[in-house]
Design a protein around this motif. Structure first.
Motif, PDB file in Angstrom:
ATOM      1  N   LEU A   6       0.841  -1.189   0.000  1.00 47.66           N
ATOM      2  CA  LEU A   6       0.000   0.000   0.000  1.00 47.66           C
ATOM      3  C   LEU A   6       0.883   1.248   0.000  1.00 47.66           C
ATOM      4  CD1 LEU A   6      -2.974   0.920   0.155  1.00 47.66           C
ATOM      5  CD2 LEU A   6      -2.640   1.126   2.610  1.00 47.66           C
ATOM      6  N   VAL A   7       0.645   2.129  -0.963  1.00 44.16           N
ATOM      7  CA  VAL A   7       1.385   3.385  -1.090  1.00 44.16           C
ATOM      8  C   VAL A   7       0.386   4.524  -0.935  1.00 44.16           C
ATOM      9  CG1 VAL A   7       2.776   4.798  -2.635  1.00 44.16           C
ATOM     10  CG2 VAL A   7       3.097   2.332  -2.609  1.00 44.16           C
ATOM     11  N   SER A   8       0.678   5.468  -0.032  1.00 47.18           N
ATOM     12  CA  SER A   8      -0.212   6.593   0.240  1.00 47.18           C
ATOM     13  C   SER A   8       0.404   7.880  -0.302  1.00 47.18           C
ATOM     14  CB  SER A   8      -0.447   6.739   1.738  1.00 47.18           C
ATOM     15  OG  SER A   8      -1.028   5.565   2.255  1.00 47.18           O
ATOM     16  N   PHE A   9      -0.419   8.685  -0.958  1.00 53.42           N
ATOM     17  CA  PHE A   9       0.015   9.935  -1.579  1.00 53.42           C
ATOM     18  C   PHE A   9      -0.464  11.120  -0.753  1.00 53.42           C
ATOM     19  CE2 PHE A   9       0.033   6.826  -4.891  1.00 53.42           C
ATOM     20  CZ  PHE A   9       1.075   7.196  -5.736  1.00 53.42           C
ATOM     21  N   TYR A  10       0.422  12.123  -0.587  1.00 58.84           N
ATOM     22  CA  TYR A  10       0.112  13.314   0.198  1.00 58.84           C
ATOM     23  C   TYR A  10       0.471  14.574  -0.591  1.00 58.84           C
ATOM     24  CZ  TYR A  10      -0.143  10.091   4.122  1.00 58.84           C
ATOM     25  OH  TYR A  10      -0.480   9.069   4.950  1.00 58.84           O
ATOM     26  N   SER A  11      -0.235  15.654  -0.305  1.00 57.47           N
ATOM     27  CA  SER A  11       0.003  16.933  -0.960  1.00 57.47           C
ATOM     28  C   SER A  11       0.314  17.988   0.090  1.00 57.47           C
ATOM     29  CB  SER A  11      -1.236  17.358  -1.750  1.00 57.47           C
ATOM     30  OG  SER A  11      -1.092  18.663  -2.235  1.00 57.47           O
ATOM     31  N   GLU A  12       1.180  18.922  -0.271  1.00 54.08           N
ATOM     32  CA  GLU A  12       1.472  20.055   0.599  1.00 54.08           C
ATOM     33  C   GLU A  12       1.065  21.361  -0.089  1.00 54.08           C
ATOM     34  OE1 GLU A  12       5.354  18.464   3.047  1.00 54.08           O
ATOM     35  OE2 GLU A  12       5.687  19.487   1.152  1.00 54.08           O
ATOM     36  N   SER A  13       0.056  21.298  -0.934  1.00 59.57           N
ATOM     37  CA  SER A  13      -0.341  22.468  -1.715  1.00 59.57           C
ATOM     38  C   SER A  13      -0.913  23.586  -0.852  1.00 59.57           C
ATOM     39  CB  SER A  13      -1.348  22.072  -2.792  1.00 59.57           C
ATOM     40  OG  SER A  13      -2.531  21.570  -2.197  1.00 59.57           O
ATOM     41  N   GLN A  14      -1.468  23.268   0.291  1.00 61.77           N
ATOM     42  CA  GLN A  14      -2.031  24.290   1.179  1.00 61.77           C
ATOM     43  C   GLN A  14      -0.962  24.931   2.063  1.00 61.77           C
ATOM     44  OE1 GLN A  14      -5.168  25.243   0.879  1.00 61.77           O
ATOM     45  NE2 GLN A  14      -5.407  23.713  -0.727  1.00 61.77           N
ATOM     46  N   LYS A  15       0.245  24.364   2.070  1.00 64.99           N
ATOM     47  CA  LYS A  15       1.313  24.875   2.911  1.00 64.99           C
ATOM     48  C   LYS A  15       1.948  26.086   2.237  1.00 64.99           C
ATOM     49  CE  LYS A  15       5.213  23.052   5.519  1.00 64.99           C
ATOM     50  NZ  LYS A  15       6.031  21.881   5.744  1.00 64.99           N
ATOM     51  N   VAL A  25       2.549  27.928   7.275  1.00 69.97           N
ATOM     52  CA  VAL A  25       1.243  27.561   7.790  1.00 69.97           C
ATOM     53  C   VAL A  25       0.557  26.664   6.776  1.00 69.97           C
ATOM     54  CG1 VAL A  25       0.985  29.639   9.187  1.00 69.97           C
ATOM     55  CG2 VAL A  25       0.160  29.631   6.849  1.00 69.97           C
ATOM     56  N   GLY A  26      -0.497  26.039   7.173  1.00 74.67           N
ATOM     57  CA  GLY A  26      -1.182  25.090   6.303  1.00 74.67           C
ATOM     58  C   GLY A  26      -0.747  23.688   6.692  1.00 74.67           C
ATOM     59  N   GLY A  27      -1.275  22.753   5.988  1.00 71.94           N
ATOM     60  CA  GLY A  27      -0.969  21.405   6.394  1.00 71.94           C
ATOM     61  C   GLY A  27      -0.759  20.461   5.237  1.00 71.94           C
ATOM     62  N   ILE A  28      -0.731  19.223   5.595  1.00 66.82           N
ATOM     63  CA  ILE A  28      -0.534  18.140   4.648  1.00 66.82           C
ATOM     64  C   ILE A  28      -1.889  17.514   4.379  1.00 66.82           C
ATOM     65  CG2 ILE A  28       0.547  15.900   4.345  1.00 66.82           C
ATOM     66  CD1 ILE A  28       2.790  16.929   6.210  1.00 66.82           C
ATOM     67  N   ASP A  29      -2.232  17.354   3.119  1.00 70.30           N
ATOM     68  CA  ASP A  29      -3.497  16.751   2.727  1.00 70.30           C
ATOM     69  C   ASP A  29      -3.266  15.336   2.228  1.00 70.30           C
ATOM     70  OD1 ASP A  29      -4.889  19.122   3.237  1.00 70.30           O
ATOM     71  OD2 ASP A  29      -4.487  19.873   1.226  1.00 70.30           O
ATOM     72  N   PHE A  30      -4.058  14.407   2.739  1.00 66.80           N
ATOM     73  CA  PHE A  30      -4.021  13.018   2.271  1.00 66.80           C
ATOM     74  C   PHE A  30      -4.832  12.934   0.987  1.00 66.80           C
ATOM     75  CE2 PHE A  30      -6.111   8.799   2.315  1.00 66.80           C
ATOM     76  CZ  PHE A  30      -4.986   8.029   2.127  1.00 66.80           C
ATOM     77  N   LEU A  31      -4.178  12.498  -0.101  1.00 71.13           N
ATOM     78  CA  LEU A  31      -4.867  12.386  -1.386  1.00 71.13           C
ATOM     79  C   LEU A  31      -5.539  11.036  -1.557  1.00 71.13           C
ATOM     80  CD1 LEU A  31      -2.202  14.054  -3.691  1.00 71.13           C
ATOM     81  CD2 LEU A  31      -4.302  15.056  -2.795  1.00 71.13           C
TER      82      LEU A  31
END
Length: 101
Positions: A6-15, A25-31
């Motif tokens: 299992l591979v999980s993808f994350y985005s830092e676009s809000q950071k 500021v902002g966080g990490i979003d689980f895609l």
């Protein structure tokens, strides 16, 4: 080839950087997640691609890349973040070479 990890993808676009707080500021979003084939890159191939040996690189093969704009991934239950080093898209699958960091 088995897609057994299992591979999980994350985005830092809000950071983003906030000048008033002098920090990010902002966080990490689980895609989302998908099943993938994960192997070690190997010493010879790491030297051919990068000119050095980085023992924390993985080769991840997925039938198709589920998310285009991702910042890092985690593999299995590990908390280690892997970032993209290089990618190849073929007709049958996408191959990602990722490094710890």
């Amino acid at each position: 080839m088995r897609f057994d990890t299992l591979v999980s993808f994350y985005s830092e676009s809000q950071k983003h950087y906030d000048p008033s707080t002098h920090g990010y500021v902002g966080g990490i979003d689980f895609l989302g997640s998908c099943m993938a084939n994960v192997t070690d890159i190997g010493t010879n191939r790491a030297i051919q691609l990068f000119g050095k040996f980085d023992d924390n690189s993985l080769v991840i093969r997925v039938p198709e890349l589920p998310y285009q704009n991702w910042a890092f991934i985690t593999v299995g239950n590990s908390k280690t973040k892997y970032r993209l080093q290089t990618m190849r898209q073929t007709q049958k699958m996408a191959t990602l070479i990722v490094g710890e960091g």
